[in-house]
Design a protein around this motif. Structure first.
Motif: not given
Length: 273
Positions: A54-55, A77-82, A106-110
């Protein structure tokens, strides 16, 4: 994925968002429904992102400036797998990392914390400028609401983006004509948006924000105008996909009762088949 498959996925994402709002007893469901097609297209057709990294410094960036629609972003993000899909059930619960506005710590992808309106586009301009300075070719996307475009900070960022020729920046305006408590035209009517952005030196495209063919085509790198940032004015409906919510200002921040929830879920499930 084909546009038809993307549309069905967007409606499944809407159904999951609906359930999240219903279970949490809070959420900004109207705007989440209007932006869901755009978010789905970005993550499943347009952007180069990897949930396993994610980074990754070469990733594309999305800034959801209308941060109050965070649940829509979490669902995608959940549907994508993050994040785990089952975590959506913790939205707004004690100690959950799924807050009412997205948190990058807190949240990968944000990519950045958002919530106070008018902050996301200036941050996006900074990201796109950084990519230019480094000679990188990743893209920055920013989603704002149309009511949010009343904020002066956005127009300062629009001037800067044109000045710096940020053709790696795409602004998507979720133009659902409604904001908290009233219609855009009854508050501070900044429509029509297209001539205003063009006057600031942007390349502007106007689309149906619920037509996947149009969304994917507009987001394609093939439509970039060299030396100009791009704005997509996406005409949408607040509460899209749910008959009694569509274009209804009352559903900016409202929770359906049991009967309304069941009706809305039935409509969305039928649309996702």
């Amino acid at each position: 994925m084909t546009p038809t498959e993307l549309s069905k996925l967007a409606n499944r994402n809407r159904a999951r968002d609906l359930r999240g709002v219903f279970e949490a007893g809070a959420g900004h469901i109207g705007g989440e429904m209007s932006v869901m097609d755009i978010l789905t297209a970005l993550y499943f057709d347009t952007m180069s992102v990897d949930p396993k990294s994610p980074l990754d410094p070469k990733r594309d960036r999305l800034v959801l400036s209308k941060g109050h629609t965070a649940l829509a972003l979490y669902v995608v993000l959940a549907e994508k797998g993050f994040i785990p899909k089952e975590e959506i059930s913790t939205f707004l619960q004690p100690n959950s990392r799924l807050n009412g506005h997205p948190n990058r710590v807190k949240i990968p992808g944000v990519e950045t914390n958002t919530g106070p309106l008018g902050h996301g586009l200036p941050i996006g301009v900074g990201m796109a400028t950084g990519a230019k300075l480094n000679g990188d070719d990743w893209r920055t996307f920013v989603i704002t609401g149309d009511g949010e475009m009343q904020e002066g900070s956005n127009w300062e960022a629009i001037m800067a983006a044109a000045q710096f020729k940020l053709d790696n920046l795409t602004l998507i305006i979720d133009h659902n004509r409604l904001q908290q408590g009233a219609r855009l035209e009854d508050t501070n009517n900044i429509a029509p948006l297209v001539p205003k952005l063009e006057a600031f030196g942007w390349a502007v495209e106007e689309i149906d924000g619920h037509d996947m063919d149009q969304i994917c085509a507009a987001l394609s790198p093939d439509t970039i105008t060299a030396g100009k940032p791009k704005c997509i004015v996406a005409h949408t409906n607040k509460g899209q996909g749910i008959s009694f919510m569509s274009d209804n200002v009352a559903w900016h921040h409202k929770v359906p009762n049991q009967a309304q929830y069941e009706q809305a879920l039935k409509e969305l499930e039928e649309a996702s088949k």
